[in-house]
Enzyme design. Sequence first.
Site, mmCIF file in Angstrom:
data_model
loop_
_atom_site.group_PDB
_atom_site.id
_atom_site.type_symbol
_atom_site.label_atom_id
_atom_site.label_comp_id
_atom_site.label_asym_id
_atom_site.label_seq_id
_atom_site.Cartn_x
_atom_site.Cartn_y
_atom_site.Cartn_z
ATOM 1 N N MET A 159 0.850 -1.204 0.000
ATOM 2 C CA MET A 159 0.000 0.000 0.000
ATOM 3 C C MET A 159 0.879 1.247 0.000
ATOM 4 O O MET A 159 0.441 2.333 0.408
ATOM 5 C CB MET A 159 -0.933 -0.003 1.213
ATOM 6 C CG MET A 159 -1.896 -1.186 1.174
ATOM 7 S SD MET A 159 -3.428 -0.874 2.031
ATOM 8 C CE MET A 159 -2.849 -0.612 3.691
ATOM 9 N N GLN A 204 -2.520 -12.482 7.682
ATOM 10 C CA GLN A 204 -2.630 -12.260 6.240
ATOM 11 C C GLN A 204 -1.938 -13.394 5.474
ATOM 12 O O GLN A 204 -2.456 -13.881 4.473
ATOM 13 C CB GLN A 204 -2.000 -10.913 5.909
ATOM 14 C CG GLN A 204 -1.895 -10.584 4.454
ATOM 15 C CD GLN A 204 -1.557 -9.120 4.270
ATOM 16 O OE1 GLN A 204 -2.411 -8.243 4.342
ATOM 17 N NE2 GLN A 204 -0.294 -8.825 4.046
ATOM 18 N N GLY A 226 10.900 -3.047 5.435
ATOM 19 C CA GLY A 226 10.135 -4.301 5.396
ATOM 20 C C GLY A 226 9.671 -4.599 3.981
ATOM 21 O O GLY A 226 9.873 -5.709 3.461
ATOM 22 N N HIS A 227 9.085 -3.596 3.327
ATOM 23 C CA HIS A 227 8.641 -3.788 1.946
ATOM 24 C C HIS A 227 9.841 -4.095 1.039
ATOM 25 O O HIS A 227 9.771 -4.963 0.182
ATOM 26 C CB HIS A 227 7.982 -2.510 1.409
ATOM 27 C CG HIS A 227 6.773 -2.068 2.182
ATOM 28 N ND1 HIS A 227 6.759 -0.940 2.957
ATOM 29 C CD2 HIS A 227 5.532 -2.602 2.290
ATOM 30 C CE1 HIS A 227 5.558 -0.783 3.489
ATOM 31 N NE2 HIS A 227 4.800 -1.779 3.119
ATOM 32 N N GLY A 286 4.918 -10.403 3.956
ATOM 33 C CA GLY A 286 5.754 -10.311 5.156
ATOM 34 C C GLY A 286 5.154 -11.082 6.320
ATOM 35 O O GLY A 286 3.942 -11.030 6.554
ATOM 36 N N GLN A 287 6.028 -11.736 7.055
ATOM 37 C CA GLN A 287 5.666 -12.419 8.293
ATOM 38 C C GLN A 287 4.989 -11.475 9.287
ATOM 39 O O GLN A 287 4.181 -11.877 10.111
ATOM 40 C CB GLN A 287 6.968 -12.972 8.906
ATOM 41 C CG GLN A 287 6.847 -13.658 10.225
ATOM 42 C CD GLN A 287 6.085 -14.932 10.065
ATOM 43 O OE1 GLN A 287 6.457 -15.764 9.251
ATOM 44 N NE2 GLN A 287 5.026 -15.068 10.813
ATOM 45 N N LYS A 288 5.360 -10.196 9.197
ATOM 46 C CA LYS A 288 4.805 -9.172 10.085
ATOM 47 C C LYS A 288 3.280 -9.277 10.193
ATOM 48 O O LYS A 288 2.712 -9.127 11.261
ATOM 49 C CB LYS A 288 5.228 -7.805 9.540
ATOM 50 C CG LYS A 288 4.348 -6.648 9.887
ATOM 51 C CD LYS A 288 4.783 -6.022 11.157
ATOM 52 C CE LYS A 288 3.901 -4.934 11.688
ATOM 53 N NZ LYS A 288 2.943 -4.342 10.819
HETATM 54 P P1 AMP Z 1 1.426 -2.983 3.559
HETATM 55 O O1 AMP Z 1 1.942 -1.958 2.617
HETATM 56 O O2 AMP Z 1 1.467 -2.567 4.983
HETATM 57 O O3 AMP Z 1 0.117 -3.574 3.126
HETATM 58 O O4 AMP Z 1 2.457 -4.181 3.486
HETATM 59 C C1 AMP Z 1 2.815 -4.766 2.247
HETATM 60 C C2 AMP Z 1 3.616 -6.004 2.520
HETATM 61 O O5 AMP Z 1 4.779 -5.674 3.277
HETATM 62 C C3 AMP Z 1 2.843 -7.043 3.336
HETATM 63 O O6 AMP Z 1 3.124 -8.333 2.818
HETATM 64 C C4 AMP Z 1 3.421 -6.864 4.702
HETATM 65 O O7 AMP Z 1 3.356 -8.038 5.498
HETATM 66 C C5 AMP Z 1 4.856 -6.536 4.371
HETATM 67 N N1 AMP Z 1 5.501 -5.873 5.521
HETATM 68 C C6 AMP Z 1 5.041 -4.791 6.211
HETATM 69 N N2 AMP Z 1 5.858 -4.522 7.245
HETATM 70 C C7 AMP Z 1 6.839 -5.451 7.220
HETATM 71 C C8 AMP Z 1 7.977 -5.712 8.040
HETATM 72 N N3 AMP Z 1 8.278 -4.959 9.108
HETATM 73 N N4 AMP Z 1 8.773 -6.764 7.703
HETATM 74 C C9 AMP Z 1 8.480 -7.545 6.637
HETATM 75 N N5 AMP Z 1 7.426 -7.353 5.829
HETATM 76 C C10 AMP Z 1 6.610 -6.322 6.121
#
Ligand code: AMP
Length: 359
Positions: free
Chosen positions: A56, A197, A62-63, A191-193
């Site tokens: 998003m 999901q 992380g991304h 992400g495992q975070k």
């Molecule tokens: P989001 O933009 O928050 O929807 O996240 C997009 C992707 O990035 C999802 O697969 C999340 O799980 C992953 N993600 C977000 N934060 C982290 C993190 N700290 N470590 C690893 N992956 C992450």
Amino acid sequence: MLRSATRIPSTKFAFSRRMSSTAANAFRVFREVDPLRAYRRQRVLDQKSIGLVPTMGALHQGHLSLARQAAQENDEVFVSIYVNPTQFGVNEDLDSYPRTWDSDLEKLHALDQELAAYARGRITTIFAPTTKVMYPTLPPSSEIDGPGSFVTISPLAHVLEGASRPVFFRGVATVCTKLFNIVQPDKVYFGQKDVQQTVIIRRMVQDFHIPTEVRICPTEREPDGLAMSSRNVYLGTRRRAVGLVLSQALHRAQEQYKGGRRRRDDILWPAYDLLNSRVMEQEDSPPTERALFDVDYISLADPDTLQEVEVVEEGKGAILSGAIKMLPIEEAKEGEDLGLGDGQVPVRLIDNLILKPGA
Ligand code: AMP
């Protein structure tokens, strides 16, 4: 065919381009489905594999770690950037969700330069659709009973995060189905975070026979252990320091497991103990010092069903997860860093650790 693919203007990335001779590799930004499909079709004919990283935006390390892994396992990486309205409830933070398009592209470009040195694949494509493209017939609804074409994964979507956010995983599963249909990636990266999901996406891919492989990458953390998240920019120094309690609590519970405990209460009590004492400590502090928070849940769950377990099965392990909500700052101190939104945006923090089988 690729008319609506926007090439990144060369001036914008003049610095990084000087670092290598990869101008020809500048990635394309697609906003429509058909041109992206045409590009994708050519990749199939060229026998190039595609890894998709759905995001998003508001990108952080992380991304980027997902894109890095995708580049090691594929010929090309597609990153989607789309803030999906259907995963936000009617009272949730869709409007305040951070949007940082320019710096997102700069980060991806810098990563792509790094990948040139060692990875098999490169970031070639950004998919950044509008909501009209993603939801072509009806305006998207965030109401539980609202109209629309949705993917629901029950009961996985209704426990844990889904218990407090009833439309969240319906939105996630729906938008990921759309993205997988549009891109048809060989592999998808999550992400495992966001552990729930990952379980839901795996289940969805299996149940709907979606021809892609789900890859899960480890949680990236700040040096002090806070899991990276796009929403952390809203925390500010005070709430950030207190919010660390979640990862600390989970680590305490994990220590119990590592020490041989298998019963729920034996594993979880130190986590509750720490959270309770931190809650009381905040309540006893003056409004200029404290950061109040609510504990939503601490969970010890089966890795496939996400149902709570009383005893961790030796051959299966478990998922230890939790969520807390950092409440708005009541009274600021002079010159205090309150983060984006002046400390008034409530911030939900989630985190998890995997208790590995037999560990
Ligand atoms: P989001 O933009 O928050 O929807 O996240 C997009 C992707 O990035 C999802 O697969 C999340 O799980 C992953 N993600 C977000 N934060 C982290 C993190 N700290 N470590 C690893 N992956 C992450």
